[in-house]
Design a protein around this motif. Sequence first.
Motif, PDB file in Angstrom:
ATOM      1  N   ALA A  12       1.178  -0.995  -0.168  1.00  0.00           N
ATOM      2  CA  ALA A  12       0.306  -0.102  -0.193  1.00  0.00           C
ATOM      3  C   ALA A  12       0.968   1.461  -0.166  1.00  0.00           C
ATOM      4  O   ALA A  12       0.416   1.994  -0.420  1.00  0.00           O
ATOM      5  N   HIS A  15       5.766   3.338  -4.554  1.00  0.00           N
ATOM      6  CA  HIS A  15       6.032   2.253  -4.890  1.00  0.00           C
ATOM      7  C   HIS A  15       7.480   2.725  -4.898  1.00  0.00           C
ATOM      8  O   HIS A  15       7.749   3.931  -5.097  1.00  0.00           O
ATOM      9  N   GLU A  44      -4.896   7.270   1.869  1.00  0.00           N
ATOM     10  CA  GLU A  44      -3.442   7.649   0.439  1.00  0.00           C
ATOM     11  C   GLU A  44      -3.912   6.865  -0.124  1.00  0.00           C
ATOM     12  O   GLU A  44      -4.309   7.053  -1.632  1.00  0.00           O
ATOM     13  N   PHE A  45      -3.547   4.588   0.147  1.00  0.00           N
ATOM     14  CA  PHE A  45      -4.488   3.812  -1.052  1.00  0.00           C
ATOM     15  C   PHE A  45      -5.520   4.089  -1.864  1.00  0.00           C
ATOM     16  O   PHE A  45      -5.751   4.099  -3.022  1.00  0.00           O
ATOM     17  N   LEU A  46      -6.216   4.143  -0.419  1.00  0.00           N
ATOM     18  CA  LEU A  46      -7.801   4.059  -1.382  1.00  0.00           C
ATOM     19  C   LEU A  46      -8.063   5.608  -1.746  1.00  0.00           C
ATOM     20  O   LEU A  46      -9.256   5.656  -2.425  1.00  0.00           O
ATOM     21  N   LEU A  48      -6.079   8.233  -3.717  1.00  0.00           N
ATOM     22  CA  LEU A  48      -5.099   8.664  -4.187  1.00  0.00           C
ATOM     23  C   LEU A  48      -4.956   7.082  -5.193  1.00  0.00           C
ATOM     24  O   LEU A  48      -3.625   7.815  -6.403  1.00  0.00           O
ATOM     25  N   GLY A  49      -4.512   6.269  -4.622  1.00  0.00           N
ATOM     26  CA  GLY A  49      -3.870   4.897  -5.207  1.00  0.00           C
ATOM     27  C   GLY A  49      -2.619   5.197  -4.989  1.00  0.00           C
ATOM     28  O   GLY A  49      -2.005   5.172  -4.422  1.00  0.00           O
ATOM     29  N   GLY A  50      -1.532   3.386  -5.747  1.00  0.00           N
ATOM     30  CA  GLY A  50      -0.765   3.046  -5.640  1.00  0.00           C
ATOM     31  C   GLY A  50      -0.090   3.863  -6.437  1.00  0.00           C
ATOM     32  O   GLY A  50       1.586   3.697  -5.885  1.00  0.00           O
ATOM     33  N   ASN A  51      -0.173   4.308  -7.618  1.00  0.00           N
ATOM     34  CA  ASN A  51       0.848   5.115  -8.204  1.00  0.00           C
ATOM     35  C   ASN A  51       0.892   6.976  -7.293  1.00  0.00           C
ATOM     36  O   ASN A  51       1.216   7.766  -8.703  1.00  0.00           O
ATOM     37  N   ARG A  52       0.007   7.784  -6.360  1.00  0.00           N
ATOM     38  CA  ARG A  52       0.062   8.578  -6.042  1.00  0.00           C
ATOM     39  C   ARG A  52       1.422   9.127  -5.541  1.00  0.00           C
ATOM     40  O   ARG A  52       2.664   8.185  -5.813  1.00  0.00           O
TER      41      ARG A  52
END
Length: 159
Positions: A12, A15, A44-46, A48-52
Amino acid sequence: MAVSHCILNQNAVIHGWERAHGAFPFAVELLKKGIAFIQLPCPEFLALGGNRPPMTYQQYNELPDYRQKCQAMLEPIMQQLIAYQAQDYQYLGVIGINESPNCSLSGERGVLMEEFFALCKEAAVNTNFFEVPTWYSEENQGDLNEQLKIFLKRGVENE
Protein backbone atom coordinates in the motif's frame (compact mmCIF):
# COMPACT_ATOMS: atom_id res chain seq x y z
CA MET A 1 -4.41 -4.12 18.70
CA ALA A 2 -5.06 -1.70 15.84
CA VAL A 3 -2.27 -1.25 13.29
CA SER A 4 -1.60 1.07 10.40
CA HIS A 5 -2.45 -0.66 7.15
CA CYS A 6 1.11 -0.80 5.78
CA ILE A 7 2.39 -2.67 8.83
CA LEU A 8 0.64 -5.73 7.43
CA ASN A 9 0.72 -4.73 3.77
CA GLN A 10 3.72 -2.86 2.41
CA ASN A 11 2.12 -3.00 -1.05
CA ALA A 12 0.00 0.00 0.00
CA VAL A 13 2.96 2.38 0.38
CA ILE A 14 4.31 4.58 -2.42
CA HIS A 15 6.20 2.41 -4.90
CA GLY A 16 9.89 2.35 -4.04
CA TRP A 17 9.28 3.31 -0.39
CA GLU A 18 8.56 -0.22 0.83
CA ARG A 19 10.59 -1.27 3.88
CA ALA A 20 9.69 -4.96 3.89
CA HIS A 21 8.32 -7.72 1.68
CA GLY A 22 4.65 -8.02 2.63
CA ALA A 23 4.34 -7.36 6.36
CA PHE A 24 6.87 -5.87 8.76
CA PRO A 25 8.79 -8.67 10.52
CA PHE A 26 7.75 -7.52 14.01
CA ALA A 27 4.08 -7.94 13.02
CA VAL A 28 4.67 -11.57 12.11
CA GLU A 29 6.32 -12.12 15.51
CA LEU A 30 3.40 -10.49 17.36
CA LEU A 31 0.95 -12.71 15.49
CA LYS A 32 2.98 -15.77 16.50
CA LYS A 33 2.59 -14.65 20.14
CA GLY A 34 -1.18 -14.64 19.77
CA ILE A 35 -1.69 -10.89 19.47
CA ALA A 36 -4.52 -10.18 17.06
CA PHE A 37 -4.68 -7.13 14.82
CA ILE A 38 -7.37 -4.87 13.49
CA GLN A 39 -5.90 -3.37 10.33
CA LEU A 40 -6.69 0.30 9.85
CA PRO A 41 -7.54 1.40 6.31
CA CYS A 42 -4.96 3.20 4.17
CA PRO A 43 -6.75 6.38 3.11
CA GLU A 44 -3.80 7.40 0.93
CA PHE A 45 -4.09 4.23 -1.16
CA LEU A 46 -7.89 4.26 -1.22
CA ALA A 47 -8.15 7.93 -2.16
CA LEU A 48 -5.23 8.26 -4.57
CA GLY A 49 -4.09 4.74 -5.51
CA GLY A 50 -0.75 3.00 -5.58
CA ASN A 51 0.85 5.37 -8.06
CA ARG A 52 0.18 8.47 -5.97
CA PRO A 53 2.89 11.07 -5.49
CA PRO A 54 4.47 11.65 -2.08
CA MET A 55 2.35 14.18 -0.19
CA THR A 56 2.58 16.02 3.12
CA TYR A 57 0.16 16.19 6.02
CA GLN A 58 -0.90 19.64 4.81
CA GLN A 59 -1.62 18.40 1.28
CA TYR A 60 -3.78 15.53 2.56
CA ASN A 61 -5.47 17.84 5.05
CA GLU A 62 -6.44 20.20 2.22
CA LEU A 63 -7.95 17.53 -0.05
CA PRO A 64 -11.72 18.11 -0.33
CA ASP A 65 -13.72 15.84 2.01
CA TYR A 66 -10.57 13.87 2.95
CA ARG A 67 -11.23 14.01 6.71
CA GLN A 68 -14.82 12.92 6.18
CA LYS A 69 -13.57 9.99 4.09
CA CYS A 70 -11.16 9.04 6.89
CA GLN A 71 -13.99 9.21 9.43
CA ALA A 72 -16.18 6.99 7.26
CA MET A 73 -13.35 4.47 6.82
CA LEU A 74 -12.82 4.37 10.58
CA GLU A 75 -16.47 3.78 11.55
CA PRO A 76 -16.37 -0.03 11.11
CA ILE A 77 -13.01 -0.14 12.91
CA MET A 78 -14.49 1.65 15.91
CA GLN A 79 -17.51 -0.68 15.87
CA GLN A 80 -15.12 -3.63 16.06
CA LEU A 81 -13.06 -2.13 18.89
CA ILE A 82 -16.17 -1.38 20.93
CA ALA A 83 -17.59 -4.87 20.27
CA TYR A 84 -14.33 -6.58 21.26
CA GLN A 85 -14.08 -4.55 24.45
CA ALA A 86 -17.69 -5.44 25.28
CA GLN A 87 -16.62 -9.10 25.04
CA ASP A 88 -13.71 -8.41 27.46
CA TYR A 89 -10.96 -8.72 24.87
CA GLN A 90 -7.88 -6.80 25.84
CA TYR A 91 -7.16 -3.88 23.51
CA LEU A 92 -3.52 -2.86 23.83
CA GLY A 93 -3.58 0.25 21.65
CA VAL A 94 -2.53 1.28 18.17
CA ILE A 95 0.72 1.03 16.22
CA GLY A 96 1.36 3.85 13.76
CA ILE A 97 4.14 4.99 11.44
CA ASN A 98 6.43 7.86 12.42
CA GLU A 99 6.40 10.84 10.05
CA SER A 100 3.53 9.46 7.97
CA PRO A 101 1.14 12.19 6.80
CA ASN A 102 -1.75 9.95 7.90
CA CYS A 103 -0.42 7.48 10.46
CA SER A 104 2.09 9.45 12.50
CA LEU A 105 1.35 9.50 16.22
CA SER A 106 4.04 11.68 17.78
CA GLY A 107 5.01 15.18 16.76
CA GLU A 108 2.54 16.19 14.08
CA ARG A 109 -0.12 13.49 14.25
CA GLY A 110 -1.29 12.21 10.86
CA VAL A 111 -4.71 13.07 9.45
CA LEU A 112 -6.11 9.54 9.84
CA MET A 113 -4.75 9.24 13.37
CA GLU A 114 -6.23 12.58 14.39
CA GLU A 115 -9.62 11.24 13.38
CA PHE A 116 -8.95 7.84 14.97
CA PHE A 117 -7.99 9.37 18.32
CA ALA A 118 -11.02 11.69 18.26
CA LEU A 119 -13.28 8.66 17.73
CA CYS A 120 -11.47 6.74 20.47
CA LYS A 121 -12.03 9.62 22.87
CA GLU A 122 -15.75 9.71 22.05
CA ALA A 123 -16.03 5.95 22.60
CA ALA A 124 -13.75 5.87 25.68
CA VAL A 125 -11.36 3.47 23.90
CA ASN A 126 -7.77 3.12 25.12
CA THR A 127 -5.34 5.36 23.22
CA ASN A 128 -2.02 3.75 24.12
CA PHE A 129 0.22 3.87 21.09
CA PHE A 130 3.50 2.73 19.64
CA GLU A 131 5.14 4.16 16.56
CA VAL A 132 7.34 2.42 14.01
CA PRO A 133 10.44 4.63 13.62
CA THR A 134 11.51 5.92 10.22
CA TRP A 135 14.73 3.86 10.36
CA TYR A 136 12.95 0.50 10.79
CA SER A 137 13.04 -1.94 7.88
CA GLU A 138 13.24 -5.64 7.21
CA GLU A 139 17.03 -5.26 6.95
CA ASN A 140 17.39 -2.88 9.93
CA GLN A 141 15.18 -3.96 12.81
CA GLY A 142 17.42 -2.43 15.48
CA ASP A 143 15.98 -2.62 18.98
CA LEU A 144 12.36 -2.32 17.87
CA ASN A 145 11.39 -5.70 19.35
CA GLU A 146 12.70 -4.60 22.76
CA GLN A 147 10.78 -1.34 22.51
CA LEU A 148 7.64 -3.28 21.58
CA LYS A 149 8.02 -5.57 24.62
CA ILE A 150 8.03 -2.50 26.88
CA PHE A 151 4.97 -1.06 25.12
CA LEU A 152 3.07 -4.36 25.35
CA LYS A 153 3.93 -4.81 29.03
CA ARG A 154 2.69 -1.28 29.73
CA GLY A 155 -0.50 -1.98 27.79
CA VAL A 156 -1.23 -5.14 29.77
CA GLU A 157 -0.59 -3.35 33.07
CA ASN A 158 -2.97 -0.53 32.10
CA GLU A 159 -5.86 -2.85 31.30
